[in-house]
Write a protein that holds these residues in place. Structure first.
Motif, PDB file in Angstrom:
ATOM      1  N   TRP A 210       0.813  -1.028  -0.062  1.00 13.27           N
ATOM      2  CA  TRP A 210       0.113   0.021   0.081  1.00 13.27           C
ATOM      3  C   TRP A 210       0.940   1.176  -0.005  1.00 13.27           C
ATOM      4  O   TRP A 210       0.692   2.001  -0.647  1.00 13.27           O
ATOM      5  CB  TRP A 210      -0.776   0.087   1.251  1.00 13.27           C
ATOM      6  CG  TRP A 210      -1.878   1.016   1.092  1.00 13.27           C
ATOM      7  CD1 TRP A 210      -3.092   1.211   0.593  1.00 13.27           C
ATOM      8  CD2 TRP A 210      -1.667   2.272   1.869  1.00 13.27           C
ATOM      9  NE1 TRP A 210      -3.753   2.082   0.780  1.00 13.27           N
ATOM     10  CE2 TRP A 210      -2.979   3.152   1.490  1.00 13.27           C
ATOM     11  CE3 TRP A 210      -0.658   2.732   2.516  1.00 13.27           C
ATOM     12  CZ2 TRP A 210      -3.109   4.358   1.933  1.00 13.27           C
ATOM     13  CZ3 TRP A 210      -1.115   4.340   2.987  1.00 13.27           C
ATOM     14  CH2 TRP A 210      -2.060   5.120   2.468  1.00 13.27           C
ATOM     15  N   HIS A 213       2.456   1.900  -3.469  1.00 14.76           N
ATOM     16  CA  HIS A 213       1.648   2.463  -4.226  1.00 14.76           C
ATOM     17  C   HIS A 213       1.062   3.784  -4.069  1.00 14.76           C
ATOM     18  O   HIS A 213       0.738   4.519  -5.037  1.00 14.76           O
ATOM     19  CB  HIS A 213       0.411   1.460  -4.747  1.00 14.76           C
ATOM     20  CG  HIS A 213       0.891   0.146  -5.441  1.00 14.76           C
ATOM     21  ND1 HIS A 213       1.549  -0.898  -4.995  1.00 14.76           N
ATOM     22  CD2 HIS A 213       0.602  -0.019  -6.572  1.00 14.76           C
ATOM     23  CE1 HIS A 213       1.927  -1.651  -5.812  1.00 14.76           C
ATOM     24  NE2 HIS A 213       1.227  -1.096  -7.103  1.00 14.76           N
ATOM     25  N   HIS A 214       0.738   4.008  -2.754  1.00 18.35           N
ATOM     26  CA  HIS A 214      -0.206   5.361  -2.637  1.00 18.35           C
ATOM     27  C   HIS A 214       0.725   6.281  -2.000  1.00 18.35           C
ATOM     28  O   HIS A 214       0.323   7.618  -2.086  1.00 18.35           O
ATOM     29  CB  HIS A 214      -1.192   4.931  -1.686  1.00 18.35           C
ATOM     30  CG  HIS A 214      -2.249   4.003  -2.509  1.00 18.35           C
ATOM     31  ND1 HIS A 214      -2.991   4.260  -3.294  1.00 18.35           N
ATOM     32  CD2 HIS A 214      -2.467   2.674  -2.002  1.00 18.35           C
ATOM     33  CE1 HIS A 214      -3.590   3.454  -3.921  1.00 18.35           C
ATOM     34  NE2 HIS A 214      -3.230   2.280  -3.002  1.00 18.35           N
ATOM     35  N   GLY A 236       9.782  -1.187  -2.254  1.00 19.70           N
ATOM     36  CA  GLY A 236       9.305  -1.888  -3.765  1.00 19.70           C
ATOM     37  C   GLY A 236      10.420  -2.582  -4.185  1.00 19.70           C
ATOM     38  O   GLY A 236      10.131  -3.281  -5.266  1.00 19.70           O
TER      39      GLY A 236
END
Length: 253
Positions: A210, A213-214, A236
């Motif tokens: 999360w 990505h955000h 990541g």
């Protein structure tokens, strides 16, 4: 995306607390409930849990929610819940083990298995408090601790991250930056930043994905340091590519 102003979030929280008081009015610990006088408290303390709707002094409230050896933790939790929730939301509850311990007290009570009206009142309190926290520039409990409590209370990080995802404003983004700064070292070491009661690895992976990505776009919008942005990026990256990255912070794990 959603923007929610602080007064509306405060109103929702106040309404949720009122609903808890109404829903759990008259609740009592079981008549035969007991605990160790040497380690928990006196017979007089215990008797107070068997009288409805009276306020406990802060020390007794603390000892009650922290105790792990009630014969019926659900009944004890229902007895203290209106006062307990108000104290939590006001930042008055302290724990040596941070907010995961408070969340585990909810989990021990198995509140999600209570009658529908009771379970809904608890869920709405947690949701309302979480939203209020994300809209408050200076909450009584940091957002990263509130997330931990809610995750431990519910056994999942998913709904709390979904709320953070759609609640987009500078205040919520600032809380995100503080959370990344607080969690970064643990997550880079592939550790969940708290001791989960269950599903620790699943929660770590979900939280990491999360953030990858955000978080970047929201953090850039705040103008945070490049170091913090690189920490999110490195979440990541896996294996040797992470450890050999020129922006690896150099800690040993």
């Amino acid at each position: 995306m959603m923007n929610l102003d602080r007064p509306r979030a405060r109103l929702r929280l106040d309404t949720a607390l009122d609903d808890l008081a109404s829903t759990f009015r008259g609740m009592l610990a079981r008549p035969d409930e007991h605990n160790c006088e040497c380690h928990w408290g006196s017979a007089e303390d215990l008797a107070q849990l068997k009288v409805a709707d009276t306020e406990l002094d802060p020390d007794l409230l603390q000892r009650t929610w922290q105790a792990v050896d009630w014969s019926d933790h659900s009944s004890v939790l229902r007895r203290i819940l209106p006062q307990f929730a108000t104290a939590i939301a006001s930042g008055l509850i302290k724990s040596h083990f941070r907010m995961e311990e408070v969340g585990r007290s909810f989990a021990r009570g198995r509140w999600q298995q209570w009658p529908a009206e009771q379970a809904a009142a608890v869920d709405e309190f947690l949701q309302a408090w979480w939203v209020h926290t994300l809209t408050d520039p200076d909450p009584g409990v940091p957002a990263y601790e509130v997330l931990v409590l809610c995750a431990e209370a519910s056994g999942t990080v998913s709904p709390w991250l979904r709320t953070w995802e759609v609640l987009t404003d500078p205040v919520a983004d600032q809380h995100l930056a503080e959370a990344v700064g607080h969690w970064g070292d643990d997550l880079l070491g592939d550790r969940l930043p708290w001791h989960a009661r269950e599903d620790e690895e699943e929660m770590r992976v979900e939280l990491t994905v999360w953030l990858v990505h955000h978080a970047p776009a929201r953090l850039r919008g705040l103008g945070v340091s490049e170091e913090l942005l690189h920490r999110v990026r490195l979440l990541g990256v896996t294996g040797l590519d992470r450890w050999e990255d020129p922006h690896w912070p150099g800690h040993r794990y």
